[in-house]
Design a protein around this motif. Structure first.
Motif, PDB file in Angstrom:
ATOM      1  N   TYR A   1       0.197   4.096   5.183  1.00 40.20           N
ATOM      2  CA  TYR A   1      -0.286   3.390   6.369  1.00 40.20           C
ATOM      3  C   TYR A   1      -0.472   4.417   7.478  1.00 40.20           C
ATOM      4  O   TYR A   1       0.417   5.250   7.715  1.00 40.20           O
ATOM      5  CB  TYR A   1       0.717   2.333   6.825  1.00 40.20           C
TER       6      TYR A   1
ATOM      7  N   PHE B   1       0.840  -1.196   0.000  1.00 46.67           N
ATOM      8  CA  PHE B   1       0.000   0.000   0.000  1.00 46.67           C
ATOM      9  C   PHE B   1       0.877   1.249   0.000  1.00 46.67           C
ATOM     10  O   PHE B   1       2.029   1.219   0.429  1.00 46.67           O
ATOM     11  CB  PHE B   1      -0.929   0.011   1.210  1.00 46.67           C
TER      12      PHE B   1
ATOM     13  N   LYS C   1      -4.281   2.741  -0.828  1.00 48.65           N
ATOM     14  CA  LYS C   1      -3.607   2.388  -2.075  1.00 48.65           C
ATOM     15  C   LYS C   1      -3.919   3.474  -3.091  1.00 48.65           C
ATOM     16  O   LYS C   1      -5.081   3.672  -3.462  1.00 48.65           O
ATOM     17  CB  LYS C   1      -4.063   1.020  -2.580  1.00 48.65           C
TER      18      LYS C   1
ATOM     19  N   VAL D   1      -5.129   1.702   5.766  1.00 54.70           N
ATOM     20  CA  VAL D   1      -4.164   1.648   4.663  1.00 54.70           C
ATOM     21  C   VAL D   1      -4.801   2.329   3.462  1.00 54.70           C
ATOM     22  O   VAL D   1      -6.025   2.330   3.302  1.00 54.70           O
ATOM     23  CB  VAL D   1      -3.749   0.209   4.317  1.00 54.70           C
TER      24      VAL D   1
ATOM     25  N   LEU E   1      -2.237  -0.140  13.833  1.00 55.21           N
ATOM     26  CA  LEU E   1      -2.619   0.190  12.468  1.00 55.21           C
ATOM     27  C   LEU E   1      -4.107   0.549  12.411  1.00 55.21           C
ATOM     28  O   LEU E   1      -4.959  -0.213  12.856  1.00 55.21           O
ATOM     29  CB  LEU E   1      -2.336  -0.999  11.544  1.00 55.21           C
TER      30      LEU E   1
END
Length: 219
Positions: free
Chosen positions: A31, A28, A49, A47, A44
């Motif tokens: 993050y 990706f 992309k 994410v 986390l």
């Protein structure tokens, strides 16, 4: 106690870089993590992309946005503007501007936040984008500087894709690398913000440039 949100920008296409990063390319582009201020652990949250090879990221100090630049030998870099949702860490892409050169790798905001200065490692140009003071939106390229002069911009001794990976750093690679300038950072003086220091991995010098805070030009 809950700490800051941390955004990590990543290389996603190693084949488009002048150097060879260690480790694997990321799945990706971005993050988002939540920092636990008590123990330093990261959780986390999201994410994203989107654009490939987001090499460097700079947060706006007053607005809830940040800028990331794409690093590629094959095409001009982009400076992408993102918005961060501080509730859940989700990121929204707001737009982009052309960086005016290839392998864009560093971003610096002027002291008054009216300009974003950037460097393009492979093409060696140092360029400036205007920043809207209210929204933080980027305008089109307004200034450009090349270490060997604008006439030499198209004169490249080593073509992208036919080069040694610059991270090898052996004698042969160093000799090849020094055939062309390779600017890789830009830092403004902390007092007046009008002297720009630009290290150059090809010419082995630090360029000292005057940054006009009114026009955004570099000389």
């Amino acid at each position: 106690p809950v700490g800051a949100l941390i955004v990590v920008s990543c290389y996603t296409r190693h084949d488009e870089l002048a150097h060879e990063p260690r480790g694997r390319q990321a799945a990706f582009s971005l993050y988002t993590y939540q920092l636990d201020a008590a123990d330093g652990s990261l959780t986390l949250l999201s994410v994203t992309k989107c654009d490939d090879n987001l090499a460097f990221t700079r947060f706006h100090p007053e607005l809830n946005i940040f800028y990331s630049c794409t690093e590629s030998l094959k095409e001009n870099g982009k400076v992408v503007t993102f918005e961060l949702d501080r509730r859940d860490g989700k990121i929204t892409r707001l737009g982009h501007q052309d960086a005016g050169g290839t392998s864009t790798c560093y971003l610096t905001l002027a002291m008054d936040r009216r300009f974003l200065l950037l460097v393009n490692y492979w093409s060696s140009s140092v360029t400036t984008l205007p920043v809207d003071p209210d929204s933080g939106a980027l305008g089109a390229l307004c200034a450009s500087y090349h270490p060997k002069g604008e006439a030499a911009r198209q004169t490249v001794h080593v073509q992208a894709g036919k080069h040694s990976k610059h991270s090898n750093n052996d004698g042969a690679t160093q000799r090849e690398r020094q055939l062309d300038p390779h600017t890789h950072a830009i830092v403004l003086d902390p007092l007046y913000g009008c002297i720009a220091y630009v290290p150059d991995l090809g010419m082995d010098v630090i360029h000292e440039l005057y940054f006009d805070r009114q026009s955004g030009s570099l000389s």
